[in-house]
Design a protein around this motif. Structure first.
Motif, PDB file in Angstrom:
ATOM      1  N   ILE A 265      -2.804  -5.527   7.748  1.00 44.70           N
ATOM      2  CA  ILE A 265      -2.327  -4.602   6.717  1.00 44.70           C
ATOM      3  C   ILE A 265      -3.244  -3.376   6.654  1.00 44.70           C
ATOM      4  O   ILE A 265      -2.775  -2.229   6.603  1.00 44.70           O
ATOM      5  CB  ILE A 265      -2.260  -5.300   5.343  1.00 44.70           C
ATOM      6  CG1 ILE A 265      -1.169  -6.370   5.341  1.00 44.70           C
ATOM      7  CG2 ILE A 265      -1.995  -4.279   4.233  1.00 44.70           C
ATOM      8  CD1 ILE A 265      -1.159  -7.225   4.086  1.00 44.70           C
ATOM      9  N   GLU A 266      -4.548  -3.607   6.680  1.00 42.78           N
ATOM     10  CA  GLU A 266      -5.483  -2.486   6.623  1.00 42.78           C
ATOM     11  C   GLU A 266      -5.340  -1.588   7.852  1.00 42.78           C
ATOM     12  O   GLU A 266      -5.370  -0.350   7.738  1.00 42.78           O
ATOM     13  CB  GLU A 266      -6.908  -3.012   6.506  1.00 42.78           C
ATOM     14  CG  GLU A 266      -7.231  -3.611   5.149  1.00 42.78           C
ATOM     15  CD  GLU A 266      -8.673  -3.380   4.756  1.00 42.78           C
ATOM     16  OE1 GLU A 266      -9.143  -2.237   4.890  1.00 42.78           O
ATOM     17  OE2 GLU A 266      -9.318  -4.346   4.319  1.00 42.78           O
ATOM     18  N   ARG A 267      -5.197  -2.179   9.021  1.00 40.21           N
ATOM     19  CA  ARG A 267      -5.040  -1.363  10.234  1.00 40.21           C
ATOM     20  C   ARG A 267      -3.771  -0.526  10.175  1.00 40.21           C
ATOM     21  O   ARG A 267      -3.749   0.630  10.607  1.00 40.21           O
ATOM     22  CB  ARG A 267      -5.051  -2.255  11.480  1.00 40.21           C
ATOM     23  CG  ARG A 267      -6.414  -2.836  11.824  1.00 40.21           C
ATOM     24  CD  ARG A 267      -6.457  -3.352  13.242  1.00 40.21           C
ATOM     25  NE  ARG A 267      -5.537  -4.452  13.468  1.00 40.21           N
ATOM     26  CZ  ARG A 267      -5.852  -5.735  13.312  1.00 40.21           C
ATOM     27  NH1 ARG A 267      -7.093  -6.068  12.926  1.00 40.21           N
ATOM     28  NH2 ARG A 267      -4.980  -6.686  13.540  1.00 40.21           N
ATOM     29  N   HIS A 268      -2.693  -1.109   9.641  1.00 35.62           N
ATOM     30  CA  HIS A 268      -1.443  -0.357   9.506  1.00 35.62           C
ATOM     31  C   HIS A 268      -1.637   0.843   8.583  1.00 35.62           C
ATOM     32  O   HIS A 268      -1.170   1.959   8.888  1.00 35.62           O
ATOM     33  CB  HIS A 268      -0.344  -1.260   8.952  1.00 35.62           C
ATOM     34  CG  HIS A 268       0.903  -0.527   8.570  1.00 35.62           C
ATOM     35  ND1 HIS A 268       1.858  -0.141   9.486  1.00 35.62           N
ATOM     36  CD2 HIS A 268       1.344  -0.076   7.350  1.00 35.62           C
ATOM     37  CE1 HIS A 268       2.825   0.507   8.862  1.00 35.62           C
ATOM     38  NE2 HIS A 268       2.542   0.557   7.571  1.00 35.62           N
ATOM     39  N   LEU A 269      -2.318   0.656   7.471  1.00 35.23           N
ATOM     40  CA  LEU A 269      -2.512   1.746   6.534  1.00 35.23           C
ATOM     41  C   LEU A 269      -3.431   2.825   7.112  1.00 35.23           C
ATOM     42  O   LEU A 269      -3.252   4.018   6.845  1.00 35.23           O
ATOM     43  CB  LEU A 269      -3.067   1.211   5.225  1.00 35.23           C
ATOM     44  CG  LEU A 269      -2.108   0.306   4.434  1.00 35.23           C
ATOM     45  CD1 LEU A 269      -2.796  -0.260   3.212  1.00 35.23           C
ATOM     46  CD2 LEU A 269      -0.862   1.063   4.027  1.00 35.23           C
ATOM     47  N   GLU A 270      -4.396   2.419   7.920  1.00 31.32           N
ATOM     48  CA  GLU A 270      -5.259   3.401   8.581  1.00 31.32           C
ATOM     49  C   GLU A 270      -4.456   4.251   9.561  1.00 31.32           C
ATOM     50  O   GLU A 270      -4.643   5.466   9.656  1.00 31.32           O
ATOM     51  CB  GLU A 270      -6.397   2.688   9.299  1.00 31.32           C
ATOM     52  CG  GLU A 270      -7.426   2.099   8.343  1.00 31.32           C
ATOM     53  CD  GLU A 270      -8.419   1.196   9.046  1.00 31.32           C
ATOM     54  OE1 GLU A 270      -8.261   1.002  10.277  1.00 31.32           O
ATOM     55  OE2 GLU A 270      -9.337   0.691   8.386  1.00 31.32           O
ATOM     56  N   LYS A 271      -3.514   3.628  10.288  1.00 32.70           N
ATOM     57  CA  LYS A 271      -2.685   4.370  11.242  1.00 32.70           C
ATOM     58  C   LYS A 271      -1.757   5.345  10.546  1.00 32.70           C
ATOM     59  O   LYS A 271      -1.434   6.403  11.073  1.00 32.70           O
ATOM     60  CB  LYS A 271      -1.869   3.382  12.080  1.00 32.70           C
ATOM     61  CG  LYS A 271      -2.686   2.569  13.072  1.00 32.70           C
ATOM     62  CD  LYS A 271      -1.793   1.611  13.850  1.00 32.70           C
ATOM     63  CE  LYS A 271      -2.596   0.774  14.830  1.00 32.70           C
ATOM     64  NZ  LYS A 271      -1.726  -0.207  15.557  1.00 32.70           N
ATOM     65  N   THR A 272      -1.303   4.978   9.345  1.00 32.51           N
ATOM     66  CA  THR A 272      -0.362   5.840   8.622  1.00 32.51           C
ATOM     67  C   THR A 272      -1.074   6.833   7.712  1.00 32.51           C
ATOM     68  O   THR A 272      -0.427   7.541   6.936  1.00 32.51           O
ATOM     69  CB  THR A 272       0.607   4.979   7.784  1.00 32.51           C
ATOM     70  OG1 THR A 272      -0.148   4.159   6.865  1.00 32.51           O
ATOM     71  CG2 THR A 272       1.445   4.083   8.683  1.00 32.51           C
ATOM     72  N   GLY A 273      -2.402   6.849   7.788  1.00 29.76           N
ATOM     73  CA  GLY A 273      -3.146   7.821   6.993  1.00 29.76           C
ATOM     74  C   GLY A 273      -3.355   7.438   5.552  1.00 29.76           C
ATOM     75  O   GLY A 273      -3.630   8.300   4.721  1.00 29.76           O
ATOM     76  N   SER A 274      -3.242   6.147   5.245  1.00 30.32           N
ATOM     77  CA  SER A 274      -3.437   5.693   3.866  1.00 30.32           C
ATOM     78  C   SER A 274      -4.460   4.564   3.823  1.00 30.32           C
ATOM     79  O   SER A 274      -4.146   3.435   3.460  1.00 30.32           O
ATOM     80  CB  SER A 274      -2.105   5.199   3.268  1.00 30.32           C
ATOM     81  OG  SER A 274      -1.155   6.221   3.266  1.00 30.32           O
ATOM     82  N   PRO A 275      -5.721   4.842   4.248  1.00 30.06           N
ATOM     83  CA  PRO A 275      -6.716   3.764   4.274  1.00 30.06           C
ATOM     84  C   PRO A 275      -7.024   3.252   2.883  1.00 30.06           C
ATOM     85  O   PRO A 275      -7.059   4.006   1.916  1.00 30.06           O
ATOM     86  CB  PRO A 275      -7.943   4.431   4.898  1.00 30.06           C
ATOM     87  CG  PRO A 275      -7.786   5.882   4.560  1.00 30.06           C
ATOM     88  CD  PRO A 275      -6.295   6.138   4.595  1.00 30.06           C
TER      89      PRO A 275
END
Length: 285
Positions: A265-275
């Protein structure tokens, strides 16, 4: 962060936590589905707002995980223009709320609207209750058997103060917190009514906020959970990742500690610009 931990059930070294975490003390002895859970939440809320407090708060368990950055949640709050995100439905479908109710119902907990669930809630919230002593053997202790006949007993509800219920987990702003922390005589009557009743945590704040004039309540509490007919939600894993990420939820539950899906989940948010971590505004909400 204000935390209630039942130290009577398990020890906890509070020195392991950051300085911005406060613990309710002394802690309350809590039981699942009982009014002690409501009291624990109110104690934590009082601690959180003791020195001013935040513009918004969210009720979380140790098995919740964020799905949005603080900045994104703050943006969603501003666009909604509401005072609380709370799963909400009237026990009597024809009853009207005093507060303004907006938005769709929470998609994850539609079973709350099922007639079998309403019938159960009517017994727990409206019926008279009778007890008989029962001896439990494992462990050896004296308990009680509760009987709830399918009829209406004495209760605090009526026109202008209807019974509402829904999922326990919610988030709200300072206005709603002020209502909960400054109970009226009617609210205290509701507390007395719920003190010996089960599932009061699924009705207490729902009833109070829905019967408060001037509040605007959004019915989707923005929580993702997967239910399969059990008393509680299922534990989420990697097979749930697509559904979790496709949801519009602020938080998801329940997760096992250090579950691999949390890293994904964290990696996905980092990729989408929402860390979730690292940004200067990661905790603004």
């Amino acid at each position: 962060i204000a935390c209630h931990h039942d130290f009577g059930q398990s020890a906890l070294d509070t020195s392991d936590f950051a300085g911005n975490v406060r613990f309710v003390g002394p802690s309350l002895s809590t039981r699942w589905g009982r009014f002690t859970l409501v009291e624990a939440v109110l104690a934590g809320l009082g601690l959180l707002y003791r020195d001013g407090g935040p513009d918004w708060f969210f009720l979380l368990s140790a098995q919740d995980f964020p799905l949005m950055s603080g900045a994104k949640v703050a943006s969603e709050i501003e666009q909604c223009g509401c005072d609380a995100f709370i799963d909400l439905r009237a026990l009597n479908p024809q009853a009207k709320a005093v507060a303004e109710i907006a938005g769709p119902e929470s998609p994850q907990v539609q079973f709350y609207s099922a007639e079998w669930n309403r019938a159960m809630k009517r017994r727990f919230y409206l019926s008279p209750q009778f007890w008989l002593p029962v001896l439990h053997l494992q462990p050896l202790r004296l308990g009680k058997k509760t009987f709830r006949p399918d009829r209406v007993g004495t209760h605090p509800y009526g026109a202008g103060f209807e019974c509402f219920f829904g999922d326990m987990w919610f988030g709200a702003n300072r206005r709603a917190a002020d209502v909960l922390l400054n109970p009226s005589d009617k609210h205290r009557e509701l507390q007395r009514h719920f003190r010996n009743r089960t599932f009061s945590d699924e009705s207490y704040w729902h009833t109070i906020l829905a019967n408060t004039p001037g509040l605007r309540l959004w019915r989707d509490n923005r929580r993702y959970a997967r239910w399969a007919g059990n008393p509680g939600p299922e534990t989420l894993g990697e097979s749930d990742l697509d559904a979790i990420l496709a949801s519009d939820a602020f938080f998801a539950r329940k997760f096992e500690e250090d579950s691999p899906v949390l890293d994904r989940i964290e990696r996905h948010l980092e990729k989408t610009g929402s860390p979730l971590r690292g940004g200067p505004d990661a905790c603004t909400a």
